[in-house]
Design a protein around this motif. Structure first.
Motif, PDB file in Angstrom:
ATOM      1  N   ARG A  91       0.963  -0.940   0.126  1.00  0.00           N
ATOM      2  CA  ARG A  91       0.004   0.017  -0.085  1.00  0.00           C
ATOM      3  C   ARG A  91       0.770   1.069  -0.009  1.00  0.00           C
ATOM      4  N   TYR A  92       1.939   1.345   0.652  1.00  0.00           N
ATOM      5  CA  TYR A  92       2.595   2.511   1.044  1.00  0.00           C
ATOM      6  C   TYR A  92       4.089   2.658   0.405  1.00  0.00           C
ATOM      7  N   ASP A  93       4.254   3.760  -0.132  1.00  0.00           N
ATOM      8  CA  ASP A  93       5.863   3.936  -0.463  1.00  0.00           C
ATOM      9  C   ASP A  93       6.450   4.871   0.648  1.00  0.00           C
ATOM     10  N   PHE A  94       7.464   4.249   1.084  1.00  0.00           N
ATOM     11  CA  PHE A  94       8.278   5.192   2.124  1.00  0.00           C
ATOM     12  C   PHE A  94       9.716   4.836   2.020  1.00  0.00           C
ATOM     13  N   ARG A  95      10.509   5.808   2.675  1.00  0.00           N
ATOM     14  CA  ARG A  95      11.911   5.511   2.365  1.00  0.00           C
ATOM     15  C   ARG A  95      12.304   4.388   3.140  1.00  0.00           C
ATOM     16  N   GLY A  96      13.314   3.786   2.718  1.00  0.00           N
ATOM     17  CA  GLY A  96      13.937   2.529   3.305  1.00  0.00           C
ATOM     18  C   GLY A  96      13.197   1.152   3.025  1.00  0.00           C
ATOM     19  N   LYS A  97      12.138   1.344   1.953  1.00  0.00           N
ATOM     20  CA  LYS A  97      11.196   0.138   1.825  1.00  0.00           C
ATOM     21  C   LYS A  97      11.991  -1.041   1.224  1.00  0.00           C
ATOM     22  N   ALA A  98      12.985  -0.480   0.132  1.00  0.00           N
ATOM     23  CA  ALA A  98      13.589  -1.484  -0.542  1.00  0.00           C
ATOM     24  C   ALA A  98      14.770  -1.947   0.411  1.00  0.00           C
ATOM     25  N   ILE A  99      15.255  -1.453   1.369  1.00  0.00           N
ATOM     26  CA  ILE A  99      16.212  -1.971   2.040  1.00  0.00           C
ATOM     27  C   ILE A  99      15.429  -2.904   3.178  1.00  0.00           C
ATOM     28  N   LEU A 100      14.314  -2.609   3.567  1.00  0.00           N
ATOM     29  CA  LEU A 100      13.621  -3.428   4.344  1.00  0.00           C
ATOM     30  C   LEU A 100      13.247  -4.853   3.726  1.00  0.00           C
ATOM     31  N   GLN A 101      13.003  -4.721   2.453  1.00  0.00           N
ATOM     32  CA  GLN A 101      12.518  -5.892   1.780  1.00  0.00           C
ATOM     33  C   GLN A 101      13.937  -6.933   1.682  1.00  0.00           C
ATOM     34  N   VAL A 102      14.979  -6.229   1.161  1.00  0.00           N
ATOM     35  CA  VAL A 102      16.204  -7.061   1.251  1.00  0.00           C
ATOM     36  C   VAL A 102      16.444  -7.566   2.445  1.00  0.00           C
ATOM     37  N   LEU A 103      16.366  -7.017   3.504  1.00  0.00           N
ATOM     38  CA  LEU A 103      16.541  -7.631   4.996  1.00  0.00           C
ATOM     39  C   LEU A 103      15.705  -9.037   5.288  1.00  0.00           C
ATOM     40  N   LEU A 104      14.830  -9.218   4.313  1.00  0.00           N
ATOM     41  CA  LEU A 104      14.197 -10.540   4.514  1.00  0.00           C
ATOM     42  C   LEU A 104      14.970 -11.712   4.001  1.00  0.00           C
ATOM     43  N   PHE A 105      16.073 -11.430   3.281  1.00  0.00           N
ATOM     44  CA  PHE A 105      16.574 -12.511   2.754  1.00  0.00           C
ATOM     45  C   PHE A 105      17.714 -13.325   3.658  1.00  0.00           C
ATOM     46  N   PRO A 106      18.586 -12.411   4.624  1.00  0.00           N
ATOM     47  CA  PRO A 106      19.536 -13.272   5.382  1.00  0.00           C
ATOM     48  C   PRO A 106      18.758 -14.051   6.352  1.00  0.00           C
ATOM     49  N   PRO A 107      17.586 -14.001   7.001  1.00  0.00           N
ATOM     50  CA  PRO A 107      17.129 -15.174   7.573  1.00  0.00           C
ATOM     51  C   PRO A 107      16.803 -16.283   6.772  1.00  0.00           C
ATOM     52  N   ILE A 108      16.567 -16.334   5.458  1.00  0.00           N
ATOM     53  CA  ILE A 108      16.177 -17.457   4.616  1.00  0.00           C
ATOM     54  C   ILE A 108      17.650 -18.135   4.063  1.00  0.00           C
ATOM     55  N   ALA A 109      18.529 -16.975   3.783  1.00  0.00           N
ATOM     56  CA  ALA A 109      19.783 -17.441   3.103  1.00  0.00           C
ATOM     57  C   ALA A 109      20.730 -17.990   4.143  1.00  0.00           C
ATOM     58  N   ILE A 110      20.894 -17.504   5.217  1.00  0.00           N
ATOM     59  CA  ILE A 110      21.943 -17.671   5.851  1.00  0.00           C
ATOM     60  C   ILE A 110      21.737 -19.243   6.684  1.00  0.00           C
ATOM     61  N   PRO A 111      22.652 -19.889   6.532  1.00  0.00           N
ATOM     62  CA  PRO A 111      22.480 -21.474   7.191  1.00  0.00           C
ATOM     63  C   PRO A 111      22.181 -21.282   8.682  1.00  0.00           C
ATOM     64  N   TRP A 112      21.084 -22.134   8.854  1.00  0.00           N
ATOM     65  CA  TRP A 112      20.490 -22.269  10.116  1.00  0.00           C
ATOM     66  C   TRP A 112      21.606 -22.547  11.107  1.00  0.00           C
ATOM     67  N   LEU A 113      22.668 -23.129  11.049  1.00  0.00           N
ATOM     68  CA  LEU A 113      23.745 -23.471  11.918  1.00  0.00           C
ATOM     69  C   LEU A 113      24.126 -22.115  12.565  1.00  0.00           C
ATOM     70  N   ILE A 114      24.380 -21.148  11.921  1.00  0.00           N
ATOM     71  CA  ILE A 114      24.960 -19.845  12.179  1.00  0.00           C
ATOM     72  C   ILE A 114      23.927 -19.042  12.894  1.00  0.00           C
ATOM     73  N   THR A 115      22.625 -18.960  12.232  1.00  0.00           N
ATOM     74  CA  THR A 115      21.379 -18.240  12.892  1.00  0.00           C
ATOM     75  C   THR A 115      21.221 -18.981  14.175  1.00  0.00           C
ATOM     76  N   GLY A 116      21.092 -20.301  14.287  1.00  0.00           N
ATOM     77  CA  GLY A 116      20.905 -20.735  15.387  1.00  0.00           C
ATOM     78  C   GLY A 116      21.977 -20.661  16.657  1.00  0.00           C
ATOM     79  N   THR A 117      23.280 -20.627  16.370  1.00  0.00           N
ATOM     80  CA  THR A 117      24.279 -20.570  17.336  1.00  0.00           C
ATOM     81  C   THR A 117      24.102 -18.962  17.713  1.00  0.00           C
ATOM     82  N   ALA A 118      23.981 -17.982  16.836  1.00  0.00           N
ATOM     83  CA  ALA A 118      23.721 -16.606  17.273  1.00  0.00           C
ATOM     84  C   ALA A 118      22.725 -16.445  17.819  1.00  0.00           C
ATOM     85  N   MET A 119      21.453 -17.110  18.095  1.00  0.00           N
ATOM     86  CA  MET A 119      20.500 -16.842  18.879  1.00  0.00           C
ATOM     87  C   MET A 119      20.733 -17.335  20.024  1.00  0.00           C
TER      88      MET A 119
END
Lengths: 261, 286
Positions: A91-119
């Motif tokens: 619905r909305y256009d706002f500053r930083g939208k593109a960056i927020l959308q790109v930020l969705l990929f690290p949780p998918i792309a980073i191996p769970w081993l790394i995310t899990g141990t970081a958590m």
């Protein structure tokens, strides 16, 4: 032309072999869960004993219950938050939208081993520690990007003019969402919810690092059982899990329409 | 007037978006930052000495050949598994996308990618049942062959490779299928009617056009395989020591969290590098 027909036939045989490779191990595992021999001896003597035993195994039942409620709560939270975010992106256009959308990929792309141990490190540092709460926190974070991506895909087929029309007829913002947008994207939301459930229910790596001994999910329990040496009882649980998750994905496929464009 | 409307829109956008992103911040991005910080600490949360910021954990990686050798071993495993998945998966996707039509294609496609959404741990376990000595493979081979054989692949490097290929093959089939389906059949027909041999059509039309799908599939296989630990543990036994299993050990057995964090971060750096190299090809696909 004859050459072509031979190639076609070879292609089909090849496809068949791939399916054999993909499914035979699972079938063997399932068959062994009906085998009376504790040491997987052949030939198979049919029994449903191992399934009956599951009902009396409190560790497995507890873990199953954990898996189910964590996956259910994950589904509810991730679907609600993810759908809201997808609608905002639409619905909305706002500053930083593109960056927020790109930020969705690290949780998918980073191996769970790394995310899990970081958590694990972070949750320990801020006092949440290990346990069901930590697992839930992690699962929702892993499921969120999938929900947002799936709902966003569905929103691409939605005509924004419908929202404008409703608004110009005096509908409030909430009414527009409730009676125009949500009904249209409902299949996407359902698919997203099923994805979220699958991500959580099948999740092993993150649960493994975040759960406390004695308070584990089904995959974590299976992993430690396998490492101690396996019994047909594990085959029985595993068979139930795999039948369940495959059945669920058939439902998802009907909603998400994979492979068709 | 316009400005206030704008503000209200912004407010609504923030309201809708912030819950999801706050959650991601707390559960993904802060943990990753915390891990980076942690990887420079001299002691984990279980030590009692004074904590200091040091480089020692990273130095350990570079000075002790042990860790870098294991990372290399994991990278090689990733390369082998990725290559096998591409070689096996692409022809399969081709058969599906270009030679089978209608409802059959849909059903077979679903059948091929279905396992990929089922529990990966359980699928690896199923290979453990199949590959163990005195098991199904032995029994089948001995029925088919006139002489006695004994195959025991369990706890070998090959077992790890087989299990991983089985786990990740559907990714390659999925991505290749999607790009192959997008190739216009009339392009192929045109080349054929102009007399291009099969090999030329494959090399000059089909492969270049499906490159993005192959690269995407390759990345989707390579990245998780380099970071895998459960598969080598279950199927590899003692032959299954890789970079991932060593990281796992630091967190669940040795409790040297700072070293584990440093190793995890090294792995992350490698992963990001690979994604950066692959991204030009992937971007072109969009």
């Amino acid at each position: 032309m004859a050459m072509n027909r031979i190639l076609m036939r070879l292609g089909r045989v090849y496809l068949g072999l791939i399916l054999v490779f993909l499914y035979v191990p699972i079938m063997v595992m399932a068959a062994m869960s009906f085998n009376a021999s504790e040491f997987y001896q052949l030939p198979i003597v049919f029994t449903t004993d191992w399934y009956a035993r599951l009902w009396n195994n409190s560790a497995i039942l507890d873990a199953a219950w954990n898996s189910i409620w964590i996956a259910s709560v994950t589904t509810i939270i991730a679907t609600a938050l993810g759908t809201a975010a997808a609608i905002a992106f639409f619905r909305y256009d706002f500053r930083g939208k593109a960056i927020l959308q790109v930020l969705l990929f690290p949780p998918i792309a980073i191996p769970w081993l790394i995310t899990g141990t970081a958590m694990l490190i972070f949750f320990f540092a801020i006092g949440i520690g290990r346990g069901s709460r930590a697992v839930l926190l992690g699962h929702v974070a892993l499921a969120l990007p999938y929900v947002i991506v799936v709902v966003t895909a569905r929103l691409r087929t939605f005509d924004p003019q419908l929202e404008e029309a409703a608004r110009s007829l005096g509908a409030s913002s909430w009414e527009v969402t409730r009676f125009v947008t949500l009904p249209w994207i409902a299949p996407g939301v359902t698919a997203g919810a099923l994805f979220a459930f699958a991500v959580s229910f099948d999740q092993f790596v993150v649960s493994y690092f975040l759960s406390k001994p004695g308070d584990v999910t089904l995959p974590v329990l299976i992993y430690s059982a396998i490492r101690k040496g396996f019994t047909p009882e594990i085959n029985a649980v595993s068979t139930i899990i795999i039948v369940f998750s495959m059945a669920m994905m058939v439902v998802v496929a009907r909603y998400a329409k994979f492979g068709e464009r | 007037m316009g400005a206030t409307l704008r503000q209200r829109d912004n407010f609504r956008a923030v309201l809708l978006i912030s819950p999801a992103y706050l959650w991601l911040l707390v559960a993904v991005f802060l943990p990753l930052s915390a891990m980076l910080f942690f990887s420079f600490l001299s002691e984990g949360p279980f030590g009692d000495g004074a904590r200091q910021l040091v480089l020692q954990n990273y130095l350990e990686f570079f000075e002790k050949g042990f860790y870098s050798k294991l990372l290399w071993r994991s990278l090689k495993l990733g390369a082998v598994v990725t290559a096998l998945c591409l070689l096996i998966g692409f022809p399969c996707a081709y058969v599906l996308a270009k030679t089978i039509k209608g409802r059959w294609r849909e059903a077979l496609f679903l059948l091929v990618i279905l396992p990929f959404w089922s529990n990966s741990l359980v699928r690896i376990f199923s290979w453990a049942i199949v590959l163990r000595g005195n098991g199904v493979i032995d029994a089948t081979l001995n029925k088919l062959l006139p002489f006695e054989v004994s195959v025991n692949l369990m706890f070998t490097y090959s077992a790890v490779v087989i299990g991983l290929v089985h786990s990740y093959l559907p990714y390659v089939i999925l991505t290749s299928y999607l790009t192959l389906q997008a190739i216009d059949d009339s392009l192929i027909d045109a080349a054929r009617s102009l007399g291009a041999p099969r090999r030329t059509i494959l090399l000059r039309i089909i492969l270049p056009l499906s490159l993005p799908g192959l690269v995407a599939g390759g990345v989707l296989v390579f990245v998780p395989v380099v970071g895998s630990f459960m598969e080598p543990r279950i199927l590899g036994g003692r032959a299954g020591t890789f970079f991932g299993t060593v990281i796992e050990d630091q967190f669940v057995a040795v409790f040297n969290w700072p070293l584990g964090a440093a190793l995890s971060f090294t792995l992350l750096a490698v992963v990001l590098l690979i994604l950066a190299v692959a991204s030009p090809v992937l971007k072109r696909a969009q």
